[in-house]
Design a protein around this motif. Structure first.
Motif, PDB file in Angstrom:
ATOM      1  N   CYS A 273      37.873 -31.242  15.610  1.00  6.31           N
ATOM      2  CA  CYS A 273      39.179 -31.769  15.219  1.00  6.31           C
ATOM      3  C   CYS A 273      39.574 -32.897  16.165  1.00  6.31           C
ATOM      4  O   CYS A 273      39.050 -33.001  17.270  1.00  6.31           O
ATOM      5  CB  CYS A 273      40.245 -30.677  15.213  1.00  6.31           C
ATOM      6  SG  CYS A 273      40.471 -29.847  16.806  1.00  6.31           S
ATOM      7  N   PRO A 282      45.606 -30.671  12.260  1.00  6.91           N
ATOM      8  CA  PRO A 282      44.437 -29.785  12.207  1.00  6.91           C
ATOM      9  C   PRO A 282      44.206 -29.033  13.513  1.00  6.91           C
ATOM     10  O   PRO A 282      43.863 -27.843  13.491  1.00  6.91           O
ATOM     11  CB  PRO A 282      43.281 -30.751  11.902  1.00  6.91           C
ATOM     12  CG  PRO A 282      43.928 -31.911  11.221  1.00  6.91           C
ATOM     13  CD  PRO A 282      45.251 -32.060  11.912  1.00  6.91           C
ATOM     14  N   TYR A 286      43.757 -24.907  13.934  1.00 11.70           N
ATOM     15  CA  TYR A 286      42.579 -24.227  14.475  1.00 11.70           C
ATOM     16  C   TYR A 286      42.905 -23.437  15.736  1.00 11.70           C
ATOM     17  O   TYR A 286      42.386 -22.335  15.934  1.00 11.70           O
ATOM     18  CB  TYR A 286      41.456 -25.234  14.730  1.00 11.70           C
ATOM     19  CG  TYR A 286      41.047 -25.972  13.476  1.00 11.70           C
ATOM     20  CD1 TYR A 286      40.842 -25.297  12.279  1.00 11.70           C
ATOM     21  CD2 TYR A 286      40.879 -27.355  13.472  1.00 11.70           C
ATOM     22  CE1 TYR A 286      40.493 -25.967  11.118  1.00 11.70           C
ATOM     23  CE2 TYR A 286      40.520 -28.035  12.322  1.00 11.70           C
ATOM     24  CZ  TYR A 286      40.335 -27.343  11.149  1.00 11.70           C
ATOM     25  OH  TYR A 286      39.984 -28.009   9.999  1.00 11.70           O
TER      26      TYR A 286
END
Length: 306
Positions: A273, A282, A286
């Motif tokens: 990412c 993102p 995560y």
């Protein structure tokens, strides 16, 4: 080294050989996973004529490769046992590209590669440059799958519609989360190109998941590529349709795919990412899913010599 020869890329069989090298060398100090090579090569149609790619072989085994993608950016990999090939590979890259500057990604935990790049005159960009984080988590104690009422998770093993899957990808990338300043994405993923993705090794339809909304639209998606030899799955790509954001669907589709990955016997998952503040959404997703950074990338650049 007299047995080493090189030639231009000739088709999917050569990509498979490049993946064999990537799989054999994979570690947390590896830039390339077998899955991202497949996705990047096949997600679009008609780009291969513009991608100059060359492979180096010792007998039948690929021991190095270089792939010029666009605007002077390139990917490459050289087996450390054949490090004497490094200059030959870079001589080819620098001769094959007519860009005014060349660039490539390298990880901070690849000191030998960084030293070789610096010897060739490449310099790291500042932290103001976009950069990536490599993150990982084990598949133990995955969060439970919880979705809003009326939504359900399903895999391509059940749904099996590459045209709808391509549309879900385009819708997810039409307005990039966290980048409202950017114009709409012009994703070129089509049903035909997604069929190529599905035909590529090591794609598995049981590891390609979507969230189906009550109205039938595919609202979020996550594909995982399993490197069975190393028991590590890579999430690539992941996205949520802008019409369905902030409902927990990105989280849900990743959990569904990770649960399916665990059922294969794999023991870890990785995802790349952006690490810079220009594109934080993102990374937040995560990290909330339990992924942790194990290294970061730098872009190394060199201007064309006069």
């Amino acid at each position: 080294m007299t047995t080493v020869s090189s030639r231009d890329y000739a088709g999917p069989a050569d990509l498979r050989a490049m993946q064999v090298l990537a799989q054999r060398l994979w570690s947390r100090a590896s830039y390339h996973h077998v899955g991202d090579l497949a996705w990047q090569r096949f997600e679009h149609l008609g780009r291969e004529p513009a991608w100059r790619t060359r492979i180096w072989r010792d007998g039948e085994a690929v021991v190095g490769w270089a792939w010029l993608v666009e605007a002077g950016h390139f990917y490459f990999q050289v087996d450390p046992a054949y490090s004497v090939l490094f200059d030959e590979v870079f001589d080819w890259i620098e001769a094959a590209s007519d860009a005014s500057a060349l660039s490539t990604g390298v990880l901070e935990n690849q000191p030998d590669l960084i030293a070789a790049l610096q010897r060739r005159g490449y310099q790291a960009g500042s932290d103001a440059y976009p950069f990536n984080l490599k993150t990982a988590r084990t598949l133990e104690r995955l969060p439970p799958l919880v979705l809003p009422e009326g939504y359900r998770a399903a895999s391509m093993a059940e749904l099996g519609d590459p045209d709808a899957r391509a549309l879900a990808h385009r819708n997810a990338w039409s307005r990039i989360a966290g980048r409202e300043d950017m114009p709409p994405s012009l994703s070129r993923v089509t049903g035909e190109s997604y069929r190529n993705v599905m035909a590529a090794w090591p794609y598995r339809s049981d590891l390609d998941w979507v969230i189906v909304a009550p109205d039938g639209r595919w609202a979020a998606n996550c594909c995982i590529w399993l490197d069975g030899a190393n028991q590590v799955g890579e999430l690539e790509p992941v996205g949520t349709d802008a019409d369905f954001r902030r409902l927990g669907l990105g989280r849900g589709v990743c959990i569904a795919a990770l649960q399916a990955l665990r059922e294969t016997g794999a023991d870890q998952a990785i995802v790349t990412c952006r690490g810079d503040e220009a594109y934080p959404a993102p990374r937040k997703l995560y990290f909330e899913l339990g992924f942790e950074t194990y290294t970061r990338s730098y872009v190394y650049r060199r201007k064309r010599l006069a």
